[in-house]
Design a protein around this motif. Structure first.
Motif, PDB file in Angstrom:
ATOM      1  N   VAL A   1       0.842  -1.202   0.000  1.00 33.75           N
ATOM      2  CA  VAL A   1       0.000   0.000   0.000  1.00 33.75           C
ATOM      3  C   VAL A   1       0.879   1.254   0.000  1.00 33.75           C
ATOM      4  CG1 VAL A   1      -1.667   1.334   1.353  1.00 33.75           C
ATOM      5  CG2 VAL A   1      -1.962  -1.123   1.079  1.00 33.75           C
ATOM      6  N   LEU A   2       1.929   1.248   0.838  1.00 31.01           N
ATOM      7  CA  LEU A   2       2.853   2.383   0.854  1.00 31.01           C
ATOM      8  C   LEU A   2       3.538   2.559  -0.494  1.00 31.01           C
ATOM      9  CD1 LEU A   2       4.407   4.596   2.352  1.00 31.01           C
ATOM     10  CD2 LEU A   2       5.989   2.851   3.173  1.00 31.01           C
ATOM     11  N   ASN A   3       3.910   1.442  -1.127  1.00 33.58           N
ATOM     12  CA  ASN A   3       4.543   1.523  -2.447  1.00 33.58           C
ATOM     13  C   ASN A   3       3.570   2.064  -3.495  1.00 33.58           C
ATOM     14  OD1 ASN A   3       7.074   0.601  -3.986  1.00 33.58           O
ATOM     15  ND2 ASN A   3       5.397  -0.206  -5.216  1.00 33.58           N
ATOM     16  N   ASP A   4       2.263   1.718  -3.398  1.00 31.52           N
ATOM     17  CA  ASP A   4       1.267   2.253  -4.342  1.00 31.52           C
ATOM     18  C   ASP A   4       1.130   3.767  -4.188  1.00 31.52           C
ATOM     19  OD1 ASP A   4       0.855  -0.299  -5.226  1.00 31.52           O
ATOM     20  OD2 ASP A   4      -0.903  -0.651  -3.980  1.00 31.52           O
ATOM     21  N   VAL A   5       1.144   4.250  -2.947  1.00 33.04           N
ATOM     22  CA  VAL A   5       1.052   5.697  -2.722  1.00 33.04           C
ATOM     23  C   VAL A   5       2.290   6.398  -3.282  1.00 33.04           C
ATOM     24  CG1 VAL A   5       0.877   7.497  -0.970  1.00 33.04           C
ATOM     25  CG2 VAL A   5      -0.431   5.406  -0.719  1.00 33.04           C
ATOM     26  N   LEU A   6       3.474   5.803  -3.064  1.00 33.35           N
ATOM     27  CA  LEU A   6       4.698   6.381  -3.619  1.00 33.35           C
ATOM     28  C   LEU A   6       4.701   6.338  -5.145  1.00 33.35           C
ATOM     29  CD1 LEU A   6       7.353   4.901  -1.154  1.00 33.35           C
ATOM     30  CD2 LEU A   6       6.543   7.252  -1.236  1.00 33.35           C
ATOM     31  N   ALA A   7       4.111   5.284  -5.736  1.00 34.04           N
ATOM     32  CA  ALA A   7       4.016   5.196  -7.193  1.00 34.04           C
ATOM     33  C   ALA A   7       3.088   6.252  -7.762  1.00 34.04           C
ATOM     34  CB  ALA A   7       3.537   3.806  -7.598  1.00 34.04           C
ATOM     35  N   GLU A   8       2.041   6.630  -7.006  1.00 30.60           N
ATOM     36  CA  GLU A   8       1.166   7.713  -7.457  1.00 30.60           C
ATOM     37  C   GLU A   8       1.920   9.039  -7.481  1.00 30.60           C
ATOM     38  OE1 GLU A   8      -2.040   9.787  -8.807  1.00 30.60           O
ATOM     39  OE2 GLU A   8      -1.762   7.617  -8.706  1.00 30.60           O
ATOM     40  N   ILE A   9       2.863   9.214  -6.533  1.00 30.78           N
ATOM     41  CA  ILE A   9       3.666  10.448  -6.501  1.00 30.78           C
ATOM     42  C   ILE A   9       4.759  10.409  -7.553  1.00 30.78           C
ATOM     43  CG2 ILE A   9       5.267  11.771  -5.049  1.00 30.78           C
ATOM     44  CD1 ILE A   9       3.544  10.839  -2.656  1.00 30.78           C
TER      45      ILE A   9
ATOM     46  N   ARG B   1      15.111   1.890  -1.745  1.00 29.65           N
ATOM     47  CA  ARG B   1      14.374   2.691  -2.727  1.00 29.65           C
ATOM     48  C   ARG B   1      13.401   3.641  -2.035  1.00 29.65           C
ATOM     49  NH1 ARG B   1       9.598   1.462  -4.865  1.00 29.65           N
ATOM     50  NH2 ARG B   1       9.708  -0.694  -4.158  1.00 29.65           N
ATOM     51  N   MET B   2      12.646   3.142  -1.038  1.00 32.19           N
ATOM     52  CA  MET B   2      11.670   3.997  -0.342  1.00 32.19           C
ATOM     53  C   MET B   2      12.367   5.089   0.463  1.00 32.19           C
ATOM     54  SD  MET B   2       8.776   1.337   0.970  1.00 32.19           S
ATOM     55  CE  MET B   2       7.731   0.452  -0.171  1.00 32.19           C
ATOM     56  N   LEU B   3      13.492   4.744   1.114  1.00 27.35           N
ATOM     57  CA  LEU B   3      14.211   5.750   1.899  1.00 27.35           C
ATOM     58  C   LEU B   3      14.797   6.845   1.012  1.00 27.35           C
ATOM     59  CD1 LEU B   3      16.047   3.494   4.489  1.00 27.35           C
ATOM     60  CD2 LEU B   3      14.342   5.230   5.016  1.00 27.35           C
ATOM     61  N   SER B   4      15.289   6.461  -0.175  1.00 26.90           N
ATOM     62  CA  SER B   4      15.824   7.486  -1.083  1.00 26.90           C
ATOM     63  C   SER B   4      14.727   8.431  -1.557  1.00 26.90           C
ATOM     64  CB  SER B   4      16.486   6.814  -2.272  1.00 26.90           C
ATOM     65  OG  SER B   4      15.533   6.084  -3.027  1.00 26.90           O
ATOM     66  N   LEU B   5      13.541   7.878  -1.884  1.00 23.36           N
ATOM     67  CA  LEU B   5      12.441   8.743  -2.327  1.00 23.36           C
ATOM     68  C   LEU B   5      11.936   9.623  -1.187  1.00 23.36           C
ATOM     69  CD1 LEU B   5      10.540   9.644  -4.533  1.00 23.36           C
ATOM     70  CD2 LEU B   5       9.035   7.761  -3.935  1.00 23.36           C
ATOM     71  N   LEU B   6      11.835   9.056   0.033  1.00 19.55           N
ATOM     72  CA  LEU B   6      11.396   9.866   1.170  1.00 19.55           C
ATOM     73  C   LEU B   6      12.415  10.963   1.490  1.00 19.55           C
ATOM     74  CD1 LEU B   6       9.972   7.082   3.511  1.00 19.55           C
ATOM     75  CD2 LEU B   6       8.664   8.807   2.291  1.00 19.55           C
TER      76      LEU B   6
ATOM     77  N   TYR C   1      11.025  14.005   3.922  1.00 17.50           N
ATOM     78  CA  TYR C   1      10.248  13.484   5.044  1.00 17.50           C
ATOM     79  C   TYR C   1      11.158  13.353   6.256  1.00 17.50           C
ATOM     80  CZ  TYR C   1       7.714  10.215   8.025  1.00 17.50           C
ATOM     81  OH  TYR C   1       7.105   9.629   9.090  1.00 17.50           O
ATOM     82  N   LYS C   2      10.722  13.865   7.400  1.00 10.43           N
ATOM     83  CA  LYS C   2      11.493  13.803   8.642  1.00 10.43           C
ATOM     84  C   LYS C   2      10.778  12.871   9.608  1.00 10.43           C
ATOM     85  CE  LYS C   2      13.433  18.446   8.198  1.00 10.43           C
ATOM     86  NZ  LYS C   2      13.536  19.783   8.816  1.00 10.43           N
ATOM     87  N   PRO C   3      11.382  11.711   9.925  1.00 12.88           N
ATOM     88  CA  PRO C   3      10.732  10.800  10.876  1.00 12.88           C
ATOM     89  C   PRO C   3      10.658  11.423  12.262  1.00 12.88           C
ATOM     90  CG  PRO C   3      12.476   9.703   9.650  1.00 12.88           C
ATOM     91  CD  PRO C   3      12.610  11.156   9.380  1.00 12.88           C
ATOM     92  N   PRO C   4       9.633  11.100  13.042  1.00 14.11           N
ATOM     93  CA  PRO C   4       9.533  11.656  14.392  1.00 14.11           C
ATOM     94  C   PRO C   4      10.613  11.083  15.301  1.00 14.11           C
ATOM     95  CG  PRO C   4       7.809  10.043  14.031  1.00 14.11           C
ATOM     96  CD  PRO C   4       8.479  10.236  12.719  1.00 14.11           C
ATOM     97  N   GLY C   5      11.106  11.920  16.232  1.00 15.52           N
ATOM     98  CA  GLY C   5      12.093  11.459  17.197  1.00 15.52           C
ATOM     99  C   GLY C   5      13.471  12.001  16.878  1.00 15.52           C
TER     100      GLY C   5
ATOM    101  N   ARG D   1       7.285  18.016  -6.339  1.00 17.52           N
ATOM    102  CA  ARG D   1       8.660  17.892  -5.846  1.00 17.52           C
ATOM    103  C   ARG D   1       9.366  16.697  -6.478  1.00 17.52           C
ATOM    104  NH1 ARG D   1       9.138  18.286   0.457  1.00 17.52           N
ATOM    105  NH2 ARG D   1       8.472  20.409  -0.041  1.00 17.52           N
ATOM    106  N   ALA D   2       8.645  15.572  -6.646  1.00 16.44           N
ATOM    107  CA  ALA D   2       9.252  14.400  -7.273  1.00 16.44           C
ATOM    108  C   ALA D   2       9.558  14.650  -8.744  1.00 16.44           C
ATOM    109  CB  ALA D   2       8.313  13.203  -7.129  1.00 16.44           C
ATOM    110  N   TYR D   3       8.662  15.388  -9.412  1.00 18.16           N
ATOM    111  CA  TYR D   3       8.911  15.725 -10.828  1.00 18.16           C
ATOM    112  C   TYR D   3      10.156  16.606 -10.955  1.00 18.16           C
ATOM    113  CZ  TYR D   3       8.372  18.282 -15.195  1.00 18.16           C
ATOM    114  OH  TYR D   3       8.599  18.869 -16.410  1.00 18.16           O
ATOM    115  N   LEU D   4      10.280  17.615 -10.079  1.00 17.51           N
ATOM    116  CA  LEU D   4      11.441  18.500 -10.136  1.00 17.51           C
ATOM    117  C   LEU D   4      12.722  17.787  -9.742  1.00 17.51           C
ATOM    118  CD1 LEU D   4       9.903  21.747  -8.608  1.00 17.51           C
ATOM    119  CD2 LEU D   4      10.415  21.312 -10.990  1.00 17.51           C
ATOM    120  N   ALA D   5      12.609  16.804  -8.838  1.00 18.64           N
ATOM    121  CA  ALA D   5      13.805  16.086  -8.393  1.00 18.64           C
ATOM    122  C   ALA D   5      14.445  15.301  -9.537  1.00 18.64           C
ATOM    123  CB  ALA D   5      13.452  15.142  -7.251  1.00 18.64           C
TER     124      ALA D   5
END
Length: 732
Positions: free
Chosen positions: A89-97, A116-121, A126-130, A167-171
């Protein structure tokens, strides 16, 4: 409570929010409660976290059920998803972006998925909490599909999908590829890198211009209409100017009059410029006087402040600053430095460790459970001892820790307020300098400031009234805009119905033509109004010109008589010219027709020649094919005529095998030769083309020399040229 499982709780330094009423610290109440107090505090923290998590899950489920995901989840089904499904599900949301992320994670390694997910985030910021210690847990949770890690990521992504798409398009175009310095020593690599950077900057400027054009609100239809209207006005003005020029040319000394009018216009413009310059100098003088008054008042106030200052107050202020700075240097900064060193050591330890799998995580969880049970047992033993002296000491320790915390908090507040004060003072100085540079004004003080405040209050009341009126206008504008939209919708529906009725009646396009006629009539009325305005001016000019014409007619009478005779001669010459021109046109037309006929005949002959050549090649190919088939048939007949059946079969097989092997070998050799020839042609294409061009230029040069030589021979010799000592001498 030995079997209770204490959930680890973050301390104050981690920055996690604490629930009011759930603070069970290290005081006597926590010691009396022991593990039960820790369990109560952790349960409060868990209730707070679960409340936040439930809101996040509800938001995630609502957005996943909408476009473009179209999932059919509810809170129960979504919460019961397995880690692999949750990662999908997370990968589908990232694929939409970012469409590059369309991957089935079942066909991918977990480490590659996490990378792959960490590089895109990271690209999406994205800043993880903590703090830094939670980063390792975030990576591990992303690998195993942990819900406390993935739910905040999904909530953050679904909150700002459109922004992240941009942002992903510009990146894709703005993330710079770092080239090592040793590769940049090569000229081609350096030039390519420079061109790459220039293209990136050009993309930035074009993207900014595109965004500005999107937000500017201009429509192409309106611009085209304005351009067409301006072109029509330009044509009308050009025609009017031509008419006026024709009328003015008949006036005597019109060039001199135009020159005088031009000089008058230039002098008027100069007069306006001088008046504007005079007004600017008056304003500058007024501002300079005001500035002088303000500087004098400021000088008086500074002298008064210097007279009222006392050394005791200055010493007291310096002592307070020294105490604060000594505390910061001796106590606060060493603690912060030690904490940073510990964090750095911990991060280095985490980085040095290898990547952890699912089995390693299970082992760590089992160790944590064992350590928690040991801690609970030690707390119970300590409660059984119940030493009163140690309890009193713990009270004092707790009070001392509370005081030290308060002291640290106050020191931080004081440091922040000092920094804010310094930044505000810098801003004030910058603003005052800007105000001085802009119009020479400075910050008001005392009675002037009070008067200024009273003026502002009166203006604020007026502003509030005007703002209220504007709000009413905006509300009315919203209503009118909504009614306009409804009326437009109704108009579209009515037009659609009208078109259907016109199509049924067989008169489609009637309403459109009627609207065009109305528009044309409206434009005609506007043009008529403009003509009526200009006719008055033209009538006055015509009167003046008529008076001048009547005066000049008497003077031009003898000239007109001569002009009539010249006109007769001109008519005779024009007739002769027309006759000659007609003869020339007829001759040219005949020659052109003959040329076209010859070209058609040449074209037909060329086509016949090409057809005959193609027939010749075709017949040659057919003859070769028939010869091959004849040889094959003769060989097969020999094999069939023989008496032995086995020999027949062997001969037939051998003939067929030899034939096919021969054909295969020929084709392979031909393909190899063609590939070599293609390679050679590719390699030598550029030099050969240059050489061909050079030979053509050389041929043209030699042809030119040949023609020059022939011309020189044909001319009669008028002398002899002798070259001596680098000089040419002509002897006649």
């Amino acid at each position: 409570m030995t079997g209770s499982k204490a959930v680890p709780r973050r301390n104050e330094s981690s920055g996690s929010p604490e629930v009011p009423g759930c603070d069970v610290g290290s005081g006597p109440l926590s010691r009396a409660l022991g593990s039960e107090g820790h369990y109560f505090a952790d349960s409060c923290d868990l209730n707070y976290k679960t409340l936040i998590m439930s809101d996040q899950i509800k938001f995630i489920v609502d957005n996943l059920n909408k476009e473009p995901f179209k999932k059919s989840y509810n809170l129960i089904t979504f919460d019961s998803l397995e880690p692999m499904q949750l990662l999908q599900v997370l990968n589908d949301v990232l694929a939409e972006i970012d469409p590059k992320q369309v991957v089935d994670i079942r066909e991918e390694m977990p480490e590659q998925t996490a990378k792959r997910m960490l590089s895109l985030l990271g690209i999406l910021k994205y800043k993880p909490p903590g703090n830094a210690t939670d980063m390792s847990t975030f990576r591990q949770g992303l690998v195993i599909g942990s819900k406390p890690v993935i739910y905040p990521v999904l909530h953050w992504l679904l909150q700002r999908t459109n922004e992240l798409k941009k942002r992903a398009y510009l990146a894709r175009f703005l993330i710079k590829l770092e080239v090592p310095s040793e590769f940049l020593q090569d000229e081609t690599v350096a030039d390519t890198n420079k061109q790459y950077e220039e293209l990136m900057e050009a993309f930035k400027t074009l993207h900014k211009e595109c965004e500005q054009l999107k937000t500017s609100g201009f429509s192409t239809a309106e611009i085209r209409r304005d351009i067409s209207a301006m072109e029509e006005e330009k044509d009308q003005l050009i025609k009017r100017v031509e008419r006026l020029k024709k009328r003015v040319e008949t006036v005597q000394n019109h060039q001199r009059m135009l020159k005088i009018a031009r000089q008058l216009r230039v002098e008027k413009e100069r007069e306006e410029f001088l008046a504007q310059q005079k007004q600017e100098q008056k304003n500058q003088l007024f501002h300079a006087v005001q500035r002088l008054q303000r500087v004098q008042n400021q000088l008086k106030s500074m002298r008064h402040a210097a007279a009222d200052a006392k050394p005791e107050s200055l010493m007291k202020r310096l002592e307070e600053e020294i105490k604060f700075n000594s505390y910061m240097v001796t106590e606060k900064f060493p603690k912060e430095l030690e904490n940073k060193k510990k964090e750095l050591h911990f991060l280095q330890k985490v980085v040095s460790e290898p990547a952890m799998g699912h089995s390693d995580l299970l082992e760590l969880e089992s160790k944590i459970n064992e350590i928690n049970t040991q801690i609970n047992q030690l707390i119970e033993k300590k409660m059984l001892r119940n030493e009163p002296i140690e309890g009193k000491l713990s009270l004092y320790r707790q009070q001392a820790s509370i005081i030290s915390r308060k002291k640290e908090a106050k020191a931080e507040e004081l440091q922040e307020t000092k920094e804010k004060l310094a930044s505000l003072e810098r801003e004030v100085s910058v603003k005052t300098n800007q105000a001085r540079e802009f119009d020479g004004t400075e910050v008001l003080k005392g009675d002037e400031f009070k008067r200024y405040v009273s003026k502002l209050r009166s203006k604020s009341t007026v502003f509030k009234k005007k703002h209220q009126i504007i709000a009413e206008f905006k509300a009315e504008f919203g209503l009118l805009q909504r009614t306009e939209e409804l009326l437009k919708q109704r108009l579209e529906n009515i037009q659609h119905q009208l078109q259907t009725i016109e199509e049924k009646k067989g008169i489609s396009g009637y309403s459109y033509t009627q609207e065009e006629l109305e528009r044309v009539s409206a434009l005609k009325s506007e043009v008529d109004e403009m003509k009526g305005r200009t006719l008055d001016d033209m009538s006055e000019m015509v009167r003046k010109l008529n008076s001048l014409v009547s005066e000049k007619k008497s003077a031009l009478a003898p000239v007109i008589k001569e002009l009539r005779q010249l006109r007769q001669k001109c008519q005779e010459l024009t007739q002769e010219c027309d006759e000659k021109k007609s003869q020339y046109d007829s001759c040219a037309a005949g020659l052109e027709s003959n040329r076209s006929k010859l070209e058609q005949e040449v074209r037909g002959l060329r086509e016949e020649c090409l057809q005959e050549e193609s027939k010749y090649h075709y017949t040659n190919c057919m003859i070769k094919n028939l010869e091959v088939q004849l040889h094959r048939a003769i060989d097969e007949m020999k094999a069939y005529v023989s008496s032995d059946q086995q020999e027949k079969r062997k001969a037939i097989r051998q003939v067929i095998l030899e034939q096919y092997t021969k054909n295969i070998a020929e084709q392979e050799n031909l393909g190899k030769k063609l590939r070599e020839k293609q390679k050679a042609v590719r390699e030598s294409h550029g030099p050969n083309m240059k050489q061909v061009k050079m030979w053509r230029d050389f041929e043209q040069l030699m042809e030119c020399k040949k023609q020059c030589f022939l011309k020189q021979q044909n001319q009669t010799s008028i002398g002899q040229v002798i070259q001596e000592g680098g000089e040419d001498r002509l002897i006649l």
